[in-house]
Write a protein that holds these residues in place. Structure first.
Motif, PDB file in Angstrom:
ATOM      1  N   ALA A 148      20.153-103.018  82.236  1.00 16.04           N
ATOM      2  CA  ALA A 148      21.312-103.846  82.567  1.00 16.04           C
ATOM      3  C   ALA A 148      21.900-104.424  81.298  1.00 16.04           C
ATOM      4  N   SER A 149      23.022-105.072  81.461  1.00 17.41           N
ATOM      5  CA  SER A 149      23.684-105.769  80.376  1.00 17.41           C
ATOM      6  C   SER A 149      23.733-107.247  80.740  1.00 17.41           C
ATOM      7  N   GLN A 150      24.349-108.041  79.879  1.00 12.68           N
ATOM      8  CA  GLN A 150      24.452-109.475  80.126  1.00 12.68           C
ATOM      9  C   GLN A 150      25.863-109.944  79.795  1.00 12.68           C
ATOM     10  N   PRO A 151      26.593-110.525  80.772  1.00 13.53           N
ATOM     11  CA  PRO A 151      27.941-110.999  80.477  1.00 13.53           C
ATOM     12  C   PRO A 151      27.923-112.059  79.374  1.00 13.53           C
ATOM     13  N   ALA A 192      27.230-106.331  85.622  1.00  9.21           N
ATOM     14  CA  ALA A 192      26.368-106.203  84.451  1.00  9.21           C
ATOM     15  C   ALA A 192      24.948-105.810  84.835  1.00  9.21           C
ATOM     16  N   ARG A 193      24.507-106.267  85.992  1.00  6.93           N
ATOM     17  CA  ARG A 193      23.134-105.991  86.424  1.00  6.93           C
ATOM     18  C   ARG A 193      22.991-104.617  87.073  1.00  6.93           C
ATOM     19  N   GLN A 194      23.996-104.185  87.835  1.00  7.23           N
ATOM     20  CA  GLN A 194      23.826-102.997  88.662  1.00  7.23           C
ATOM     21  C   GLN A 194      24.743-101.827  88.319  1.00  7.23           C
ATOM     22  N   CYS A 195      25.853-102.084  87.636  1.00 12.83           N
ATOM     23  CA  CYS A 195      26.893-101.056  87.514  1.00 12.83           C
ATOM     24  C   CYS A 195      27.143-100.565  86.089  1.00 12.83           C
ATOM     25  N   VAL A 196      26.849-101.400  85.088  1.00  8.96           N
ATOM     26  CA  VAL A 196      27.227-101.074  83.719  1.00  8.96           C
ATOM     27  C   VAL A 196      26.556 -99.802  83.224  1.00  8.96           C
ATOM     28  N   ALA A 197      25.349 -99.507  83.720  1.00  8.72           N
ATOM     29  CA  ALA A 197      24.632 -98.337  83.237  1.00  8.72           C
ATOM     30  C   ALA A 197      25.422 -97.054  83.443  1.00  8.72           C
ATOM     31  N   CYS A 198      26.171 -96.972  84.538  1.00 13.55           N
ATOM     32  CA  CYS A 198      26.940 -95.761  84.824  1.00 13.55           C
ATOM     33  C   CYS A 198      28.429 -95.924  84.517  1.00 13.55           C
TER      34      CYS A 198
END
Length: 341
Positions: free
Chosen positions: A147-150, A175-181
């Protein structure tokens, strides 16, 4: 003569009374004995099932059966009351168009019918806290998902906008669920399209919500119904409709791939043998359960970050689970480096 007959009669009566007493005692104790035997057999089944779960199931369903990402929870009251034959069939044959593979030997999986029966017993009667302890003992605790962090400064700016709290929640979920894709700031990646576009913003809210909830056939995106809360789904929809109002850099990109070293390749080789070879083959040649990885065209068209995201998040609708809940990012990068080598 009469005395001998009397003794025989008394002996017969005594034997009969003894047999009646023994039968009564047996009838009183047998249900308890059978119940104790069944309980002992169930305890043995559950103990073996906890190890099976730790080695094969925790990676997707969580250490306590709580579910990870789009994978459903197993520690649910409705499953405890479910038809055991139905549970057996799902584990044995898998579920079409989901990430649940077939685990039965007859369908190409590694588990016998008896082992699957043990897992069914675990779902119906298991102590999930004890399961979590077994997962920890086996070293199979799921790691934090990719995940990422806003950015905190950006979140403060967003809070000042109309419905700012809703937009903040949308950024946090993205950031938690979608940024990876879907990439930083919704700009898209080689795995999934950009979401921060005018074409998305002109869609009807109901259409966006439907896609988030149920996905679309033929794409990698998982359905998020039952995983995200109603507030989280509404927040993501609001974000996608108003992303042009977000400050730049609201959701930063993932970290750059780590440099490849000999130690990294050795780690990747070991992890691949432990976790990937059973489905993708020892040399990446593929098997009945999963496609080949040593395909030049695939490796040339898929960059390292895309491979990392596939391993981390899995592929919905296939037997490929989300390894980001089990392996650290460094370990996943090591596997990617080994596949490249």
């Amino acid at each position: 003569m009469k005395k001998a007959w009397l003794w025989q009669a008394l002996l017969g009566v005594g034997s009969t009374l003894f047999m009646i007493g023994a039968l009564w005692w047996y009838q009183q104790r047998e249900p308890q004995r059978l119940a104790a035997a069944r309980q002992a057999a169930l305890a043995r089944q559950l103990d073996e099932a906890m190890t099976l779960y730790a080695e094969n199931c925790a990676v997707c369903h969580g250490a306590q059966g709580e579910g990870l990402g789009a994978t459903p929870a197993l520690n649910r009251a409705d499953l405890r009351e479910a038809n055991p034959d139905g549970l057996f069939k799902i584990i044995s044959r898998g579920l079409y168009n989901t990430a649940m593979p077939a685990w039965g030997l007859d369908d190409g999986g590694p588990l016998s019918d008896y082992q699957i029966t043990e897992l069914v017993a675990l779902i119906r009667y298991g102590d999930w806290q004890a399961v979590a302890e077994r997962v920890a003992q086996r070293g199979r605790q799921p790691a934090a998902p990719f995940a990422s962090q806003p950015d905190e400064g950006v979140l403060r700016e967003v809070r000042a906008l109309p419905q700012g709290e809703v937009l903040m929640l949308g950024l946090e979920v993205y950031a938690r669920q979608c940024v990876a894709c879907h990439g930083a700031d919704g700009q898209g990646t080689s795995l999934a399209p950009a979401l921060n576009t005018p074409a998305v913003r002109v869609k009807a809210p109901a259409e966006i919500e439907r896609t988030v909830r149920y996905s679309v056939n033929g794409i990698l995106m998982a359905p998020w119904q039952g995983v995200l809360s109603e507030d989280e789904i509404a927040a993501v929809v609001e974000l996608l409709l108003r992303w042009d109002e977000m400050p730049g850099g609201a959701v930063p990109p993932p970290l750059a791939p780590a440099p490849v070293t000999e130690e990294m390749l050795a780690l990747g080789e070991r992890l691949y043998a432990q976790n990937c070879a059973v489905c993708h083959g020892v040399t990446g040649q593929g098997t009945r359960r999963a496609p080949a990885l040593n395909v030049k065209s695939h490796l040339e068209s898929t960059n390292d970050l895309a491979l990392e995201q596939i391993i981390t998040n899995g592929v919905p609708g296939t037997a490929m689970p989300a390894w980001g809940t089990r392996l650290t990012r460094q370990e996943i990068q090591a596997i990617v480096a080994y596949i490249r080598s």
